[in-house]
Design a protein around this motif. Structure first.
Motif, PDB file in Angstrom:
ATOM      1  N   ASP A  98      77.769  58.420  45.657  1.00 50.15           N
ATOM      2  CA  ASP A  98      78.272  58.017  44.343  1.00 50.15           C
ATOM      3  C   ASP A  98      77.597  56.722  43.889  1.00 50.15           C
ATOM      4  O   ASP A  98      77.380  55.812  44.675  1.00 50.15           O
ATOM      5  CB  ASP A  98      79.786  57.799  44.395  1.00 50.15           C
ATOM      6  CG  ASP A  98      80.534  59.111  44.580  1.00 50.15           C
ATOM      7  OD1 ASP A  98      79.945  60.168  44.273  1.00 50.15           O
ATOM      8  OD2 ASP A  98      81.690  59.078  45.035  1.00 50.15           O
ATOM      9  N   ALA A  99      77.297  56.666  42.603  1.00 50.10           N
ATOM     10  CA  ALA A  99      76.721  55.481  41.946  1.00 50.10           C
ATOM     11  C   ALA A  99      75.411  55.014  42.564  1.00 50.10           C
ATOM     12  O   ALA A  99      75.086  53.836  42.523  1.00 50.10           O
ATOM     13  CB  ALA A  99      77.734  54.335  41.929  1.00 50.10           C
ATOM     14  N   SER A 100      74.665  55.945  43.126  1.00 50.10           N
ATOM     15  CA  SER A 100      73.360  55.566  43.675  1.00 50.10           C
ATOM     16  C   SER A 100      72.286  55.754  42.605  1.00 50.10           C
ATOM     17  O   SER A 100      72.410  56.619  41.739  1.00 50.10           O
ATOM     18  CB  SER A 100      73.021  56.404  44.905  1.00 50.10           C
ATOM     19  OG  SER A 100      72.752  57.739  44.531  1.00 50.10           O
ATOM     20  N   PRO A 101      71.215  54.967  42.654  1.00 49.81           N
ATOM     21  CA  PRO A 101      70.125  55.148  41.690  1.00 49.81           C
ATOM     22  C   PRO A 101      69.521  56.553  41.776  1.00 49.81           C
ATOM     23  O   PRO A 101      69.198  57.152  40.751  1.00 49.81           O
ATOM     24  CB  PRO A 101      69.104  54.090  42.082  1.00 49.81           C
ATOM     25  CG  PRO A 101      69.877  53.055  42.827  1.00 49.81           C
ATOM     26  CD  PRO A 101      70.990  53.794  43.504  1.00 49.81           C
ATOM     27  N   ALA A 102      69.389  57.066  42.978  1.00 49.19           N
ATOM     28  CA  ALA A 102      68.836  58.414  43.141  1.00 49.19           C
ATOM     29  C   ALA A 102      69.750  59.440  42.479  1.00 49.19           C
ATOM     30  O   ALA A 102      69.281  60.394  41.839  1.00 49.19           O
ATOM     31  CB  ALA A 102      68.651  58.739  44.618  1.00 49.19           C
ATOM     32  N   GLY A 103      71.049  59.259  42.624  1.00 50.78           N
ATOM     33  CA  GLY A 103      71.994  60.179  41.998  1.00 50.78           C
ATOM     34  C   GLY A 103      71.891  60.151  40.485  1.00 50.78           C
ATOM     35  O   GLY A 103      71.966  61.193  39.829  1.00 50.78           O
ATOM     36  N   ASP A 104      71.717  58.945  39.930  1.00 51.03           N
ATOM     37  CA  ASP A 104      71.561  58.818  38.481  1.00 51.03           C
ATOM     38  C   ASP A 104      70.298  59.532  37.997  1.00 51.03           C
ATOM     39  O   ASP A 104      70.317  60.236  36.984  1.00 51.03           O
ATOM     40  CB  ASP A 104      71.508  57.346  38.072  1.00 51.03           C
ATOM     41  CG  ASP A 104      72.836  56.630  38.278  1.00 51.03           C
ATOM     42  OD1 ASP A 104      73.875  57.319  38.392  1.00 51.03           O
ATOM     43  OD2 ASP A 104      72.826  55.388  38.330  1.00 51.03           O
ATOM     44  N   VAL A 105      69.212  59.337  38.730  1.00 51.97           N
ATOM     45  CA  VAL A 105      67.948  59.992  38.368  1.00 51.97           C
ATOM     46  C   VAL A 105      68.102  61.505  38.451  1.00 51.97           C
ATOM     47  O   VAL A 105      67.655  62.241  37.559  1.00 51.97           O
ATOM     48  CB  VAL A 105      66.793  59.497  39.268  1.00 51.97           C
ATOM     49  CG1 VAL A 105      65.550  60.353  39.090  1.00 51.97           C
ATOM     50  CG2 VAL A 105      66.480  58.043  38.970  1.00 51.97           C
ATOM     51  N   LEU A 106      68.724  61.993  39.507  1.00 51.42           N
ATOM     52  CA  LEU A 106      68.922  63.436  39.664  1.00 51.42           C
ATOM     53  C   LEU A 106      69.803  63.999  38.549  1.00 51.42           C
ATOM     54  O   LEU A 106      69.538  65.090  38.026  1.00 51.42           O
ATOM     55  CB  LEU A 106      69.515  63.744  41.030  1.00 51.42           C
ATOM     56  CG  LEU A 106      68.565  63.561  42.210  1.00 51.42           C
ATOM     57  CD1 LEU A 106      69.317  63.614  43.530  1.00 51.42           C
ATOM     58  CD2 LEU A 106      67.472  64.615  42.169  1.00 51.42           C
ATOM     59  N   SER A 107      70.824  63.255  38.168  1.00 47.68           N
ATOM     60  CA  SER A 107      71.702  63.697  37.079  1.00 47.68           C
ATOM     61  C   SER A 107      70.936  63.789  35.762  1.00 47.68           C
ATOM     62  O   SER A 107      71.050  64.779  35.030  1.00 47.68           O
ATOM     63  CB  SER A 107      72.873  62.730  36.944  1.00 47.68           C
ATOM     64  OG  SER A 107      73.665  63.081  35.839  1.00 47.68           O
ATOM     65  N   GLN A 108      70.145  62.764  35.465  1.00 46.64           N
ATOM     66  CA  GLN A 108      69.355  62.761  34.236  1.00 46.64           C
ATOM     67  C   GLN A 108      68.300  63.868  34.262  1.00 46.64           C
ATOM     68  O   GLN A 108      68.041  64.522  33.250  1.00 46.64           O
ATOM     69  CB  GLN A 108      68.697  61.402  34.035  1.00 46.64           C
ATOM     70  CG  GLN A 108      69.671  60.308  33.698  1.00 46.64           C
ATOM     71  CD  GLN A 108      69.010  58.932  33.663  1.00 46.64           C
ATOM     72  OE1 GLN A 108      67.824  58.793  33.908  1.00 46.64           O
ATOM     73  NE2 GLN A 108      69.804  57.910  33.362  1.00 46.64           N
TER      74      GLN A 108
END
Length: 142
Positions: free
Chosen positions: A57-67
């Motif tokens: 949760d709230a990881s930069p990688a997770g944000d990139v994957l979501s986008q």
């Protein structure tokens, strides 16, 4: 009473029919390729969404994957919502507005296509066997 047709008019009609048939076939093939591409992009979006679900949760990688998943999903939707003729019109408009980018993109696409075609058919051994110049000199005589 029989009328004689003008040979040039008959030839013109025949050529126009052939051109229309060719354009229809090309449009049909392009539509199939567009739909297959949209399906593939959807698969990539699903893979990115699945990777996002596994990210902390709230990881930069997770944000990139979501986008990435959202962007890929938008691309797939855009592919499905437009007709092939609209893509061609968009490409013509882009090429008129940005001729150098279009020329560079065409050159890059040609290079990629050539590399793909060069590497695609069969194994290296098969390509060597098909090469008419392969073993044209007796190497054992050297």
């Amino acid at each position: 009473m029989t009328t004689q047709s003008d040979p040039s008019a008959v030839l013109k009609d025949t050529m126009q029919t052939a051109a229309d048939t060719g354009a229809d076939m090309a449009r049909e093939k392009a539509t199939i390729a567009k739909d297959q591409t949209a399906d593939k992009v959807d698969q990539w979006a699903e893979a990115a969404a699945a990777a996002h679900a596994e990210a902390p949760d709230a990881s930069p990688a997770g944000d990139v994957l979501s986008q990435t998943a959202a962007s890929l999903s938008d691309i797939a939707h855009a592919l499905r919502s437009k007709e092939v003729d609209e893509f061609f019109a968009d490409a013509r408009h882009f090429a008129k507005e940005h001729p150098m980018i279009a020329l560079g993109g065409a050159a890059l696409a040609g290079f990629v296509a050539a590399r793909f075609l060069k590497s695609s058919p069969g194994t290296h051994a098969q390509r060597a066997a098909d090469d008419p110049w392969n073993n044209h000199l007796d190497r054992s005589a050297s």
